[in-house]
Write an enzyme that holds these catalytic residues in place. Structure first.
Site, PDB file in Angstrom:
ATOM      1  CG  ASP A 131      11.545   1.590  -2.946  1.00 13.80           C
ATOM      2  OD1 ASP A 131      12.220   0.583  -3.253  1.00 13.80           O
ATOM      3  OD2 ASP A 131      10.815   1.646  -1.942  1.00 13.80           O
ATOM      4  CB  VAL A 165      -2.616   0.562   2.692  1.00  9.34           C
ATOM      5  CG1 VAL A 165      -3.678   1.013   1.683  1.00  9.34           C
ATOM      6  CG2 VAL A 165      -1.277   1.205   2.373  1.00  9.34           C
ATOM      7  CE  LYS A 189       2.266   4.799   1.913  1.00  8.23           C
ATOM      8  NZ  LYS A 189       3.132   4.917   0.717  1.00  8.23           N
TER       9      LYS A 189
END
Length: 263
Positions: free
Chosen positions: A127, A26, A39
């Site tokens: 996640d 990033v 990103k």
């Protein structure tokens, strides 16, 4: 997705790299006068296209905003995200520990609102961890990193263990994902804010063996919950039976009422 031209991005800022990992890098950049995060995935990182597709459909105050897609001169592609000045939730906890009760409630409520929106759109994050929640310059918490996120209809029948071990509920190790799996991960985030520790593993010790961590969680291991303003909600979110965990909307309502009470 809105197409951003590579020559519209100025990568001459310091630091040039905000973070890196298995996904890629990033970069810090400037776009039309605003600081942004770009990103750029590693070549062959299959989750990137899925992340782009999901981000395209999401617009919410507690989801990191994707401003567009960019194709770089070297052939790589990236996504341009809003810049979150205070970094990850992990960074924030370690910098400001102990957090005030007002801050714990405010951050928890922001994350819960983001989750409620995702679940309302029939999307699992899968996640959620302290590295995948970012804090902006005014202290707003926003969920990021949707590489493992999937529409609920697409999760059924998939194989493989998804997530970051210390934030995963026991059922996730058996690939039994449900909305309540994200709620368990959210409970771990609240535990970190309540305790000031960013290591929710067995005995809260550094350097655990990965296999030991997995076996501990699969057997129902959770970090010790200490008394605090979030402790009852943490206990509810970390129930081993997914059906006993509260839903995201219920959590938002609970925290909203709690926030009004302590003001």
């Amino acid at each position: 997705m809105f197409q951003i031209q590579a020559n519209e991005l100025d990568f001459g800022l310091t630091p040039t790299v905000l973070g890196s990992g298995t996904f890629g890098v990033v970069h810090l950049a400037k776009y039309r006068g605003d600081v942004v995060a770009v990103k750029i995935p590693k070549l062959g990182f299959d989750d990137f296209q899925k992340e782009k597709d999901i981000l395209l459909s999401l617009r919410h105050r507690n989801i990191v905003l994707c401003q567009g897609e960019v194709h770089l001169p070297n052939g790589q592609q990236g996504i341009v995200l809003e810049y979150m000045a205070q970094g990850t939730l992990k960074d924030y906890i370690e910098k400001y520990n102990p957090l005030t009760d007002e801050t714990k409630i405010s951050l928890s409520l922001g994350i819960a609102k983001g989750l409620a929106f995702l679940h309302g759109e029939e999307i699992f994050h899968r996640d959620l961890s302290h590295n995948n929640v970012l804090i902006d310059d005014v202290g707003t918490a926003k969920i990021t990193d949707f590489g493992k996120a999937r529409p609920i209809s697409n999760v059924l029948g998939t194989s493989g263990t998804i997530g970051t071990y210390l934030w995963m509920p026991p059922e996730a190790f058996n690939n039994a994902y449900c909305k309540a799996s994200d709620i368990f991960s959210f409970g771990i985030l609240m535990w970190e804010m309540e305790t000031g520790s960013t290591n929710p593993g067995p005995q809260n010790q550094d350097g655990q063996n990965v296999v030991d961590v997995i076996n501990w969680r699969k057997s129902g291991g959770i970090p010790k919950i200490r008394e605090g303003i979030l402790s009852e909600l943490i206990k509810a979110c970390l129930k081993l039976d997914p059906q006993q965990r509260p839903g995201a909307v219920d959590i938002v309502n609970y925290l909203t009422t709690f926030q009004m009470r302590i003001r």
